[in-house]
Scaffold this motif. Structure first.
Motif, PDB file in Angstrom:
ATOM      1  N   GLN A   1      69.636  29.479  43.238  1.00  0.00           N
ATOM      2  CA  GLN A   1      70.553  28.429  42.801  1.00  0.00           C
ATOM      3  C   GLN A   1      71.214  28.764  41.462  1.00  0.00           C
ATOM      4  O   GLN A   1      72.342  28.389  41.204  1.00  0.00           O
ATOM      5  N   GLY A   2      70.520  29.478  40.576  1.00  0.00           N
ATOM      6  CA  GLY A   2      71.056  29.807  39.256  1.00  0.00           C
ATOM      7  C   GLY A   2      71.536  31.241  39.174  1.00  0.00           C
ATOM      8  O   GLY A   2      71.599  31.966  40.171  1.00  0.00           O
ATOM      9  N   LYS A   3      71.876  31.705  37.964  1.00  0.00           N
ATOM     10  CA  LYS A   3      72.369  33.058  37.763  1.00  0.00           C
ATOM     11  C   LYS A   3      71.254  34.082  37.902  1.00  0.00           C
ATOM     12  O   LYS A   3      71.481  35.203  38.330  1.00  0.00           O
ATOM     13  N   SER A   4      70.039  33.703  37.517  1.00  0.00           N
ATOM     14  CA  SER A   4      68.905  34.612  37.557  1.00  0.00           C
ATOM     15  C   SER A   4      67.772  33.998  38.370  1.00  0.00           C
ATOM     16  O   SER A   4      67.406  32.842  38.168  1.00  0.00           O
ATOM     17  N   ARG A   5      67.218  34.781  39.289  1.00  0.00           N
ATOM     18  CA  ARG A   5      66.097  34.289  40.094  1.00  0.00           C
ATOM     19  C   ARG A   5      64.888  33.995  39.215  1.00  0.00           C
ATOM     20  O   ARG A   5      64.187  33.009  39.423  1.00  0.00           O
ATOM     21  N   TYR A   6      64.641  34.864  38.251  1.00  0.00           N
ATOM     22  CA  TYR A   6      63.489  34.651  37.384  1.00  0.00           C
ATOM     23  C   TYR A   6      63.675  33.403  36.527  1.00  0.00           C
ATOM     24  O   TYR A   6      62.711  32.695  36.228  1.00  0.00           O
ATOM     25  N   GLN A   7      64.896  33.125  36.155  1.00  0.00           N
ATOM     26  CA  GLN A   7      65.173  31.896  35.410  1.00  0.00           C
ATOM     27  C   GLN A   7      64.850  30.683  36.263  1.00  0.00           C
ATOM     28  O   GLN A   7      64.258  29.707  35.782  1.00  0.00           O
ATOM     29  N   MET A   8      65.190  30.733  37.560  1.00  0.00           N
ATOM     30  CA  MET A   8      64.910  29.611  38.445  1.00  0.00           C
ATOM     31  C   MET A   8      63.418  29.481  38.709  1.00  0.00           C
ATOM     32  O   MET A   8      62.889  28.371  38.821  1.00  0.00           O
ATOM     33  N   VAL A   9      62.707  30.616  38.783  1.00  0.00           N
ATOM     34  CA  VAL A   9      61.253  30.554  38.942  1.00  0.00           C
ATOM     35  C   VAL A   9      60.635  29.837  37.744  1.00  0.00           C
ATOM     36  O   VAL A   9      59.784  28.947  37.899  1.00  0.00           O
ATOM     37  N   ARG A  10      61.074  30.198  36.545  1.00  0.00           N
ATOM     38  CA  ARG A  10      60.560  29.545  35.336  1.00  0.00           C
ATOM     39  C   ARG A  10      60.880  28.059  35.336  1.00  0.00           C
ATOM     40  O   ARG A  10      60.066  27.226  34.940  1.00  0.00           O
ATOM     41  N   THR A  11      62.081  27.720  35.785  1.00  0.00           N
ATOM     42  CA  THR A  11      62.487  26.315  35.811  1.00  0.00           C
ATOM     43  C   THR A  11      61.622  25.512  36.772  1.00  0.00           C
ATOM     44  O   THR A  11      61.141  24.423  36.446  1.00  0.00           O
TER      45      THR A  11
ATOM     46  N   PRO B   1      58.365  40.941  43.203  1.00  0.00           N
ATOM     47  CA  PRO B   1      56.965  41.270  42.921  1.00  0.00           C
ATOM     48  C   PRO B   1      56.161  39.993  42.716  1.00  0.00           C
ATOM     49  O   PRO B   1      56.558  39.124  41.941  1.00  0.00           O
ATOM     50  N   ILE B   2      55.048  39.873  43.416  1.00  0.00           N
ATOM     51  CA  ILE B   2      54.317  38.615  43.432  1.00  0.00           C
ATOM     52  C   ILE B   2      53.905  38.175  42.032  1.00  0.00           C
ATOM     53  O   ILE B   2      53.959  36.993  41.696  1.00  0.00           O
ATOM     54  N   ASP B   3      53.507  39.107  41.197  1.00  0.00           N
ATOM     55  CA  ASP B   3      53.092  38.747  39.840  1.00  0.00           C
ATOM     56  C   ASP B   3      54.236  38.152  39.038  1.00  0.00           C
ATOM     57  O   ASP B   3      54.037  37.327  38.152  1.00  0.00           O
ATOM     58  N   SER B   4      55.466  38.575  39.352  1.00  0.00           N
ATOM     59  CA  SER B   4      56.613  38.068  38.606  1.00  0.00           C
ATOM     60  C   SER B   4      56.888  36.604  38.917  1.00  0.00           C
ATOM     61  O   SER B   4      57.527  35.909  38.135  1.00  0.00           O
ATOM     62  N   ILE B   5      56.420  36.134  40.057  1.00  0.00           N
ATOM     63  CA  ILE B   5      56.533  34.712  40.398  1.00  0.00           C
ATOM     64  C   ILE B   5      55.305  33.961  39.914  1.00  0.00           C
ATOM     65  O   ILE B   5      55.393  32.953  39.214  1.00  0.00           O
ATOM     66  N   PHE B   6      54.140  34.486  40.292  1.00  0.00           N
ATOM     67  CA  PHE B   6      52.899  33.767  40.057  1.00  0.00           C
ATOM     68  C   PHE B   6      52.611  33.521  38.576  1.00  0.00           C
ATOM     69  O   PHE B   6      52.073  32.481  38.199  1.00  0.00           O
TER      70      PHE B   6
ATOM     71  N   VAL C   1      67.379  22.658  41.608  1.00  0.00           N
ATOM     72  CA  VAL C   1      66.798  23.995  41.578  1.00  0.00           C
ATOM     73  C   VAL C   1      67.001  24.724  42.908  1.00  0.00           C
ATOM     74  O   VAL C   1      66.593  25.876  43.056  1.00  0.00           O
ATOM     75  N   SER C   2      67.624  24.069  43.877  1.00  0.00           N
ATOM     76  CA  SER C   2      67.799  24.622  45.213  1.00  0.00           C
ATOM     77  C   SER C   2      68.850  23.786  45.922  1.00  0.00           C
ATOM     78  O   SER C   2      69.353  22.795  45.377  1.00  0.00           O
ATOM     79  N   ASP C   3      69.191  24.174  47.164  1.00  0.00           N
ATOM     80  CA  ASP C   3      70.038  23.289  47.969  1.00  0.00           C
ATOM     81  C   ASP C   3      69.208  22.158  48.567  1.00  0.00           C
ATOM     82  O   ASP C   3      69.759  21.247  49.190  1.00  0.00           O
ATOM     83  N   HIS C   4      67.896  22.222  48.383  1.00  0.00           N
ATOM     84  CA  HIS C   4      66.986  21.138  48.749  1.00  0.00           C
ATOM     85  C   HIS C   4      66.454  20.481  47.474  1.00  0.00           C
ATOM     86  O   HIS C   4      66.469  21.089  46.396  1.00  0.00           O
TER      87      HIS C   4
END
Length: 345
Positions: A115-125, A147-152, A331-334
Motif C-alpha cells: 500500500q505504501g512506497k516501501s514494503r518494510y515501512q508498511m510492515v513497521r506500520t 526474508p522472514i526475519d525482516s517481517i517478524f 495499510v492495505s486495500d482491506h
C-alpha cells in the motif's frame, strides 16, 4: 389525460415495488444454493446490496406518499433479509472489551504490504498498529516473500511466536504448539492452522484466504493484451468459475470445523459478502464476531466504494465474542478487523 397518466404511474410504481420484493426474496434464497448449480444464483446473491438499496428507496418513497399499505412491500423485502442486514450493520454499544477478554485476535489481508512506497515501512506500520491495539494473535493473508526475519522482527516484542507458509502468516503472543498448511484443490488459495497454548486451554486458529472473484485481474489482462475492457460474458464466466471454487473450499472448511472439539477461531479474507453461499455455510456453524459484538457498518474492503464486507472473524461455542472492531488505518486495500474473546467455562 393528466389524471390517467398519474394513475398509470402510480400503478406501475406499485408493480415495481412488488417486483423488488420478489427480487429480494430470491436474493435471500440464493445464499442457500451452491454456486456449483450455475451462475444464476451466484450472481443473484451478489446483487442483494443493490436490490435492498432499491427497496429502501421505495420504502422512503411510499412513506413520503403516505401510502401505508404499499409500504409493506419494501418493508417485507428488508425484513426478509434481516440476517444480511444484521451482518452488515450493528448497533452494539461502543465498549473497550480488553479488561474482560481472554484473547484478542486480528486479521488482515496485507496486500503484500504494497500500500505504501516501501514494503518494510508498511510492515513497521502494521506492527505498530497491532502493538497499539494490544493484539494477542494476528492472522495475515497475502504476505510477500520477503526474508522472514525482516517481517517478524517488527512484531517480535508483542508476538514472539510465528509461523509462515507461502503467503499465509500467523503471529502470536502465546506459544504455537502445532501448525498445518493446506492449499485448496485447483487454486493457489489456502488456509493456515495453528494450535495455541492460551493458559490451560488449547485454541485452534485457522487463517483462511478463499478464492478471489478474479474480475479485477481479468479486466487488467484484457486491457494489457487486447487494449479494451473485458466482455461481459467473460466477466460473468470468471465470477461463476471462482464462485464454484469458493463453494468447494467452504465445504472443506465445514469438514474442518466439524472435526474441532475445543475452542476454534476462523479468520481471514473470504472474498464473499454476507449475502453469499460461502458466508451462509460458515455462519450456520460458527458465530460471526461482528454480529455478536460489532458496531456501525461492517465494510472491510476499500475498493468499490467501500460497501463490501469480505473479511471476518468467527468462533465456535467454546468462545464468546465480547468486542469487535474494524480499524480505520489505511495499510492495505482491506481493513483490519479485531475481535475480543472470552472462554465459555
Amino acid at each position: 389525460m393528466g389524471r390517467k397518466i398519474a394513475v398509470l404511474f402510480d400503478l406501475l410504481s406499485v408493480v415495481a415495488s412488488g417486483l423488488l420484493l420478489a427480487a429480494a426474496l430470491l436474493c435471500r434464497h440464493a445464499s442457500d444454493i451452491s454456486p456449483e448449480t450455475g451462475r444464476f444464483w451466484a450472481l443473484l446473491a451478489l446483487s442483494m446490496p443493490g436490490v435492498l438499496l432499491l427497496n429502501l428507496a421505495a420504502l422512503f418513497y411510499w412513506l413520503l406518499r403516505r401510502r401505508w399499505l404499499v409500504c409493506l412491500l419494501p418493508l417485507a423485502a428488508l425484513l426478509s433479509n434481516g440476517e444480511y442486514v444484521a451482518a452488515m450493520v450493528q448497533l452494539h454499544p461502543a465498549a473497550d472489551a480488553r479488561t474482560r477478554s481472554d484473547l484478542r485476535v486480528a486479521s488482515l489481508n496485507a496486500y503484500y504490504f504494497g500500500q505504501g512506497k516501501s514494503r518494510y515501512q508498511m510492515v513497521r506500520t502494521v506492527a505498530g498498529i497491532m502493538s497499539r491495539e494490544q493484539v494477542d494473535m494476528l492472522c495475515l493473508q497475502e504476505v510477500p516473500t520477503l526474508p522472514i526475519d525482516s517481517i517478524f522482527r517488527y512484531f517480535a516484542a508483542r508476538m514472539p511466536y510465528f509461523v509462515q507458509e507461502s503467503s499465509e502468516m500467523i503471529l502470536s503472543r502465546y506459544p504455537i504448539l502445532d501448525h498445518r498448511y493446506a492449499r485448496f484443490a485447483d487454486s493457489w488459495n489456502a488456509y493456515l492452522l495453528v494450535d495455541l497454548a492460551v493458559g490451560e486451554d488449547t485454541v485452534r486458529v485457522v487463517s483462511v484466504h478463499l478464492q478471489t472473484t478474479g474480475v479485477a485481474a481479468l479486466r487488467a489482462r484484457y486491457r494489457k493484451e487486447h487494449d479494451r475492457e473485458a466482455p461481459v460474458e467473460a466477466l460473468l464466466g470468471e465470477v461463476e468459475r471462482n464462485s464454484r471454487l469458493r463453494a468447494r473450499q467452504v465445504h472443506e472448511l465445514e469438514r474442518l470445523i466439524d472435526s474441532v472439539r475445543g475452542p476454534l477461531i476462523l479468520a481471514g479474507d473470504f472474498n464473499d459478502t454476507p449475502s453469499s453461499y460461502t458466508y451462509r455455510r460458515i455462519d450456520s456453524r460458527l458465530q460471526d464476531g461482528f454480529r455478536a459484538a460489532g458496531r456501525g457498518y461492517g465494510s472491510t474492503f476499500r475498493s468499490l466504494g467501500g460497501v463490501l464486507r469480505i473479511d471476518y472473524i468467527f468462533c465456535n461455542d467454546s468462545l464468546r465474542c465480547v468486542g469487535y472492531r474494524t480499524l480505520p488505518d489505511t495499510v492495505s486495500d482491506h481493513r483490519a478487523v479485531i475481535a475480543d474473546f472470552r472462554f465459555v467455562r
